[in-house]
Design a protein around this motif. Sequence first.
Motif: not given
Length: 132
Positions: A85-94, A96-114
């Motif tokens: 929710v945070f990352a989508v909201h960040a992208a919609r509000n421009g 992008i730095d927060r959006h990218q960071r959040a999505m990278r964390y999710l990819f690496f921590l929530a998918l790859i690590l787990t």
Amino acid sequence: MTLEPLMSAAQPIPLHALAASAAAVLGGMQLWLRKGGTGHRWLGRLWVLLMAVVAGSSFFISEIQVWGRFSPIHLLSVFTLAVLVFAVHAARNGRIDRHQRAMRYLFFLALILTGGFTLLPGRIMHEVLFGG
């Protein structure tokens, strides 16, 4: 490699694993492809949907039980949904730095690590990839 252990598991385990696998592939593509275009946005929407399915379906998987039917992994699922929710909201509000960071964390921590933990002996994905 055999999908039999996964396909014979009770739902929602197959749905959860297949959505996570698709999200891992799609997320990798998103990280490496050009950002900001229509393709990125549509693939991103699909990735967010897949991640929501992964996180949501986890609440119905209770192989490890610490607090009633739940375990620490379920805290990650709550965190994942909140960060989506945070990352989508960040992208919609421009933001992008927060959006990218959040999505990278999710990819690496929530998918790859787990996801790596699912490869431990005794887990279904270990059986799928390495046999019984």
